[in-house]
Motif scaffolding. Structure first.
Motif, PDB file in Angstrom:
ATOM      1  N   ASN A  47       6.714  46.332 -14.901  1.00 50.84           N
ATOM      2  CA  ASN A  47       5.185  46.435 -13.782  1.00 50.84           C
ATOM      3  C   ASN A  47       5.779  44.980 -13.141  1.00 50.84           C
ATOM      4  N   THR A  48       6.871  44.702 -12.649  1.00 47.39           N
ATOM      5  CA  THR A  48       6.599  43.699 -11.239  1.00 47.39           C
ATOM      6  C   THR A  48       6.025  43.940 -10.254  1.00 47.39           C
ATOM      7  N   LEU A  49       6.221  44.551  -9.743  1.00 47.38           N
ATOM      8  CA  LEU A  49       5.963  45.355  -8.396  1.00 47.38           C
ATOM      9  C   LEU A  49       4.538  44.728  -8.513  1.00 47.38           C
ATOM     10  N   GLU A  50       3.647  45.762  -9.747  1.00 51.81           N
ATOM     11  CA  GLU A  50       2.024  45.224  -9.883  1.00 51.81           C
ATOM     12  C   GLU A  50       1.816  43.771 -10.448  1.00 51.81           C
ATOM     13  N   ILE A  51       2.814  43.483 -10.604  1.00 53.09           N
ATOM     14  CA  ILE A  51       2.192  41.612 -10.872  1.00 53.09           C
ATOM     15  C   ILE A  51       1.884  41.085  -9.628  1.00 53.09           C
ATOM     16  N   ILE A  52       2.851  41.441  -9.431  1.00 55.31           N
ATOM     17  CA  ILE A  52       2.884  40.613  -7.604  1.00 55.31           C
ATOM     18  C   ILE A  52       1.562  41.353  -6.926  1.00 55.31           C
ATOM     19  N   LYS A  53       1.716  43.149  -6.492  1.00 56.37           N
ATOM     20  CA  LYS A  53       0.063  42.919  -5.932  1.00 56.37           C
ATOM     21  C   LYS A  53      -0.579  42.627  -6.081  1.00 56.37           C
ATOM     22  N   ASN A  54      -1.326  41.828  -7.378  1.00 56.80           N
ATOM     23  CA  ASN A  54      -2.339  41.121  -8.494  1.00 56.80           C
ATOM     24  C   ASN A  54      -1.975  39.694  -7.777  1.00 56.80           C
ATOM     25  N   TYR A  55      -1.273  39.099  -7.726  1.00 58.15           N
ATOM     26  CA  TYR A  55      -1.357  37.838  -7.155  1.00 58.15           C
ATOM     27  C   TYR A  55      -1.736  37.626  -5.499  1.00 58.15           C
ATOM     28  N   GLN A  56      -1.319  38.830  -4.461  1.00 53.61           N
ATOM     29  CA  GLN A  56      -1.393  38.884  -3.330  1.00 53.61           C
ATOM     30  C   GLN A  56      -2.707  39.360  -2.859  1.00 53.61           C
ATOM     31  N   LEU A  57      -3.596  39.576  -4.095  1.00 54.51           N
ATOM     32  CA  LEU A  57      -5.377  40.262  -3.336  1.00 54.51           C
ATOM     33  C   LEU A  57      -6.004  38.447  -4.093  1.00 54.51           C
ATOM     34  N   ILE A  58      -5.165  37.792  -4.918  1.00 50.21           N
ATOM     35  CA  ILE A  58      -5.879  36.324  -4.435  1.00 50.21           C
ATOM     36  C   ILE A  58      -5.462  35.199  -3.862  1.00 50.21           C
ATOM     37  N   ASP A  59      -3.704  35.296  -3.019  1.00 51.97           N
ATOM     38  CA  ASP A  59      -3.328  34.337  -1.898  1.00 51.97           C
ATOM     39  C   ASP A  59      -3.260  34.957  -1.199  1.00 51.97           C
ATOM     40  N   SER A  60      -3.217  35.470   0.333  1.00 50.73           N
ATOM     41  CA  SER A  60      -3.163  35.606   1.209  1.00 50.73           C
ATOM     42  C   SER A  60      -1.942  35.249   1.620  1.00 50.73           C
ATOM     43  N   ARG A  61      -0.975  33.857   1.362  1.00 51.21           N
ATOM     44  CA  ARG A  61       0.748  33.851   1.640  1.00 51.21           C
ATOM     45  C   ARG A  61       1.346  34.620   0.650  1.00 51.21           C
ATOM     46  N   ILE A  62       1.183  35.490   0.075  1.00 54.07           N
ATOM     47  CA  ILE A  62       2.168  36.137  -0.369  1.00 54.07           C
ATOM     48  C   ILE A  62       1.920  37.307  -0.210  1.00 54.07           C
ATOM     49  N   LYS A  63       3.782  37.811   0.359  1.00 47.16           N
ATOM     50  CA  LYS A  63       3.952  38.881   0.996  1.00 47.16           C
ATOM     51  C   LYS A  63       4.460  40.627   0.737  1.00 47.16           C
ATOM     52  N   ILE A  64       4.400  41.178   0.497  1.00 44.88           N
ATOM     53  CA  ILE A  64       5.764  42.106  -0.771  1.00 44.88           C
ATOM     54  C   ILE A  64       6.243  43.565   0.630  1.00 44.88           C
ATOM     55  N   LEU A  65       7.425  42.820   0.121  1.00 43.59           N
ATOM     56  CA  LEU A  65       8.407  43.928   0.094  1.00 43.59           C
ATOM     57  C   LEU A  65       8.963  45.251  -0.430  1.00 43.59           C
TER      58      LEU A  65
END
Length: 89
Positions: A47-65
């Motif tokens: 579930n690593t990617l899902e966790i990252i995506k959830n945090y990206q929703l609450i903090d725009s400084r997070i970028k996902i590759l």
């Protein structure tokens, strides 16, 4: 005058759902806030990617590759270097 983030934090991850929340929270809780947080998912099967995506929703400084295949930490980190905008890494 500084445009964009001064600092880029780059974190490659692979199947680290157990530790990822602690890692992300640690970065987001820093007192310095002018940063971008680039997280590269190295084709995790948990579930690593899902966790990252959830945090990206609450903090725009997070970028996902998202890697299309598992590249390993070094090549994943290099992908983050390719897109980072900070003066300091």
């Amino acid at each position: 005058m500084i445009f964009g983030p001064l600092v880029s934090v780059i974190t490659p991850v692979y199947n680290r759902e157990k530790y990822l929340v602690r890692c992300i929270e640690s970065i987001l809780e820093q007192t310095y806030s002018n940063f971008e947080f680039i997280i590269i998912d190295d084709k995790s099967s948990d579930n690593t990617l899902e966790i990252i995506k959830n945090y990206q929703l609450i903090d725009s400084r997070i970028k996902i590759l998202e890697n299309d295949k598992n590249l390993g930490a070094t090549l994943s980190f290099n992908r983050g270097l390719d897109i980072c905008q900070g003066k300091y890494i």
